[in-house]
Design an enzyme around this catalytic site. Sequence first.
Site, PDB file in Angstrom:
ATOM      1  N   LYS A  13      24.535  10.667  -6.073  1.00  0.00           N
ATOM      2  CA  LYS A  13      24.319  10.456  -7.549  1.00  0.00           C
ATOM      3  C   LYS A  13      23.397  10.081  -8.586  1.00  0.00           C
ATOM      4  O   LYS A  13      23.074  10.753  -9.836  1.00  0.00           O
ATOM      5  CB  LYS A  13      25.758  10.522  -7.981  1.00  0.00           C
ATOM      6  CG  LYS A  13      25.966  12.116  -7.195  1.00  0.00           C
ATOM      7  CD  LYS A  13      27.634  12.879  -7.517  1.00  0.00           C
ATOM      8  CE  LYS A  13      28.765  11.201  -7.603  1.00  0.00           C
ATOM      9  NZ  LYS A  13      28.795  11.040  -6.161  1.00  0.00           N
ATOM     10  N   ARG A  88      35.503  15.644 -11.324  1.00  0.00           N
ATOM     11  CA  ARG A  88      35.663  15.052  -9.667  1.00  0.00           C
ATOM     12  C   ARG A  88      36.493  16.411  -9.279  1.00  0.00           C
ATOM     13  O   ARG A  88      37.434  16.206  -8.347  1.00  0.00           O
ATOM     14  CB  ARG A  88      35.956  13.621  -9.980  1.00  0.00           C
ATOM     15  CG  ARG A  88      35.125  13.110  -9.534  1.00  0.00           C
ATOM     16  CD  ARG A  88      35.546  11.763  -9.123  1.00  0.00           C
ATOM     17  NE  ARG A  88      34.808  10.567  -7.941  1.00  0.00           N
ATOM     18  CZ  ARG A  88      34.277  10.349  -8.101  1.00  0.00           C
ATOM     19  NH1 ARG A  88      33.838  10.278  -9.523  1.00  0.00           N
ATOM     20  NH2 ARG A  88      33.428   9.394  -6.925  1.00  0.00           N
ATOM     21  N   ARG A 127      25.437  -0.844   0.609  1.00  0.00           N
ATOM     22  CA  ARG A 127      24.973  -1.008  -0.614  1.00  0.00           C
ATOM     23  C   ARG A 127      25.969  -2.517  -1.388  1.00  0.00           C
ATOM     24  O   ARG A 127      26.724  -2.955  -1.062  1.00  0.00           O
ATOM     25  CB  ARG A 127      25.828  -0.024  -1.467  1.00  0.00           C
ATOM     26  CG  ARG A 127      25.712   0.159  -2.921  1.00  0.00           C
ATOM     27  CD  ARG A 127      25.470   2.130  -2.576  1.00  0.00           C
ATOM     28  NE  ARG A 127      27.096   2.424  -3.482  1.00  0.00           N
ATOM     29  CZ  ARG A 127      27.235   3.280  -4.002  1.00  0.00           C
ATOM     30  NH1 ARG A 127      26.799   4.468  -4.167  1.00  0.00           N
ATOM     31  NH2 ARG A 127      28.863   3.428  -4.420  1.00  0.00           N
ATOM     32  N   ARG A 160      31.371  -3.654  -3.760  1.00  0.00           N
ATOM     33  CA  ARG A 160      32.309  -3.710  -4.179  1.00  0.00           C
ATOM     34  C   ARG A 160      33.659  -3.044  -3.847  1.00  0.00           C
ATOM     35  O   ARG A 160      33.340  -2.507  -2.945  1.00  0.00           O
ATOM     36  CB  ARG A 160      31.651  -2.175  -5.560  1.00  0.00           C
ATOM     37  CG  ARG A 160      30.947  -2.044  -6.236  1.00  0.00           C
ATOM     38  CD  ARG A 160      30.633  -1.504  -7.835  1.00  0.00           C
ATOM     39  NE  ARG A 160      30.742   0.028  -6.694  1.00  0.00           N
ATOM     40  CZ  ARG A 160      30.281   0.990  -7.243  1.00  0.00           C
ATOM     41  NH1 ARG A 160      29.363   1.145  -7.879  1.00  0.00           N
ATOM     42  NH2 ARG A 160      31.329   2.561  -6.948  1.00  0.00           N
TER      43      ARG A 160
END
Length: 214
Positions: A13, A88, A127, A160
């Site tokens: 996204k 969401r 990531r 993260r």
Amino acid sequence: MKLIMLGAPGAGKGSQAKVLSDKYGIPHISTGDIFRANIKEGTELGKKAKEYMDKGLLVPDELVCDLVVDRIKQSDCEKGFILDGFPRTIPQAESLSQALDQINEAMDFAIDLEVEDEVIVKRMGGRRACIKCGATYHVENMKPQKEGICDRCQSELVLRDDDKPETVQKRLTVYHEQTKPLIDYYRNKGILKEFDGTKTPDEVTRDIVSTIGE
Ligand code: AMP
């Protein structure tokens, strides 16, 4: 053009929203980025949000809705905007819809990027995010020029907390329970467009642009 990006965490996204934001000249509004900026600045909102984010849970609706409603009323959103990570939950979608109704506006498209859970888990483990500017990379598909260093600001890249495997599983469960119902919600409103999010980022962008218009 007023767009909503839907899809599981890690479906792409954010990356698509950035490209579409440049292409259509409209702001990219990422609630995740807003929370991360608040965490970095040590604001009250950041402190509250972090408690939920680190556990892979959603931040309560009351901390999110006003924030987004205020943001989309700003002048740079007059020509449109892209919402990434909001709504969401169904109550969030309802408060967005009410806010837009009041100004006789409505969202144009909800863009759903379909990616299976197994692919998501693999993607998110690779990531890496910049500790300073938040830019994201991938150890296989979107490598920075120099390993572990951000191309944009030369700061360190890290995994993260909310991309760690145990948190990713939790986020996927939360996605299926709380966010996925939005697919039917926007289908019923007639603005849902579904895309195969496992294609390359360029292909996904092409598919989206050819569906929603140049
Ligand atoms: P994201 O970068 O969009 O994946 O968001 C990271 C985290 O921020 C999520 O896992 C949630 O904890 C929180 N978050 C972002 N957007 C929302 C939202 N619209 N509602 C509730 N929590 C959110």
